[in-house]
Design an enzyme around this catalytic site. Structure first.
Site, short mmCIF file in Angstrom:
data_model
loop_
_atom_site.label_atom_id
_atom_site.label_comp_id
_atom_site.label_asym_id
_atom_site.label_seq_id
_atom_site.Cartn_x
_atom_site.Cartn_y
_atom_site.Cartn_z
N LYS B 93 -2.14 26.32 43.00
CA LYS B 93 -1.84 25.74 41.69
C LYS B 93 -1.11 24.40 41.84
CE LYS B 93 -2.05 30.15 39.25
NZ LYS B 93 -2.25 31.14 40.31
N ARG B 94 -1.63 23.57 42.72
CA ARG B 94 -1.04 22.27 43.02
C ARG B 94 -1.52 21.20 42.04
NH1 ARG B 94 1.32 25.38 46.29
NH2 ARG B 94 1.66 24.86 48.49
#
Lengths: 269, 269
Positions: B93-94
């Site tokens: 979830k960057r």
């Protein structure tokens, strides 16, 4: 580090500068690269050279993750080298469902010992609360970011209130914490919006990237974003750490950091 | 792995199961914990036991980051152990400003060799484009997530269109990629919204967490979310990897995985 200690540091140094250690092996001076501890040595030299002019250091994890487990070690050793007098930020922009966020919080607050971590708000309250549950630690939530993509979602207006998404995020999230554990990211390239942000959150600190390489104005940021306890941490990375790419890299970094501090002392002296 | 290979795997195995390796040292069987390679051995045993029933493995980086550099190594070794026949996802979830996102992309696509990485959309186009620029790699963007906090921002209506933020995100982001390099996260707990999502993106795959421990229904997800090439990767982690906490942990994991596959074969046989 609690709020009053941070504010005291800002007052004593007449600086609200945060130096970003976004260190890339391909961009550090050539003479360093042969050393197997090249990046760590670079970071330490930058910290030594700039510590008198700043109150904070920020490590963006992406640059270290790109180097694998070795990068994570370098990040940990750099974090350990940051003086305890300086506010340390893991710029990780993390968040996940609640259970998973608690592991992120453990990684940055406990394993690496940072004072603060940046988080992304998209997934809502339960994704942020594990971070906010720590005492004597800070959660820094994305508000209005410095990049062009801010217009895609952050600057969309919501139906029920007519306000921008980023305003709704700041307004909503500010109720989940307090000015002693919660900050927001507001881009320096968005200085004209800082007044609007201050109307929503007069007290919370703002972490302000985008001065320097990204072109934001320190003067405008300070004019629109400052409060009585300063309330700002203004970040510069490339302008400082890559001020020079030869043997004088640390001295040149110090000169640029000092220039920022000198200007800051005019706005919050 | 390209789209046609993924679809072929799904057809051959009659499965669209993704097994999540969210491994916590405090939750794995006690008899394993003494081993200094406890987590890696646990992960390998789970992979060996479940590989016939699933088409994908997902590693949530938070669980490994919480263990420091050693955790990153374990993650890398686990990723290397995932068979090339299986679609590997870094659930990270960057996202960050464009320049920084390119380092995240390098970390997960090059350094660790994952097929896919999950990303958060808040910061807009330039934060996602570095991921989408890779050929033969997949970007999985958060759409409507499985957790309660989805209501705080994702389920807010926008002024200009009256649609939910998550719909606008999916509609907008879908134009930055194509069904061969772009997927979206849609929570199983939000099955009633999957029809709405499919109206916007009939072709793109959906990564669907929330079946199992979080209570989503595989039947509803499949009914509302499936397309002619299946178009779903349904993730279960805790229900599978913690099916048992004794010496039979791998066998029990296999049984649960097979149960999911058996049910899936009814929906996409």
């Amino acid at each position: 580090m609690n709020r009053s200690s941070l504010v005291q540091q800002i007052r004593e140094k007449k600086s609200y500068l945060c130096v970003g250690l976004d260190t890339d092996i391909d961009k550090i001076p050539a003479h360093l690269r042969e050393d197997k501890n090249a990046i760590l040595n670079f970071n330490k030299a930058i910290i030594d050279a700039t510590r008198d002019y700043c109150v904070s250091y920020k490590i963006n994890t992406a640059f270290y993750e790109a180097m694998g487990a070795k990068g994570w070690e370098i990040m940990a050793e750099t974090a350990a080298y940051i003086p305890s007098t300086h506010f340390s930020i893991a710029d990780a922009k993390r968040a996940d469902i609640g259970n998973t966020s608690s592991y992120y919080a453990r990684a940055f607050f406990e394993e690496l010992g940072f004072d603060a971590v940046t988080v992304a708000p998209y997934m809502g309250e339960d994704s942020l609360s594990p971070f906010l549950s720590y005492t004597n630690k800070w959660t820094i939530v994305l508000g209005l970011t410095s990049n062009p993509g801010a217009r895609d979602f952050e600057l969309q207006k919501l139906q029920h209130s007519g306000e921008y998404l980023y305003e709704h995020v700041i307004r909503t999230v500010s109720q989940w914490g307090n000015p002693g554990n919660l900050m927001f990211v507001a881009g320096a390239t968005q200085a004209s919006e800082l007044g609007r942000i201050r109307n929503i959150i007069p007290e919370n600190f703002l972490l302000v990237p985008g001065v320097g390489f990204q072109g934001g104005s320190l003067k405008d940021v300070s004019e629109y974003g400052m409060n009585e306890e300063c309330g700002l941490l203004v970040n510069a990375s490339r302008a400082i750490i890559y001020a020079s790419n030869d043997e004088r890299f640390a001295e040149e970094a110090a000169i640029i950091a000092q220039q920022y501090q000198a200007e800051m002392s005019l706005y919050f002296g």
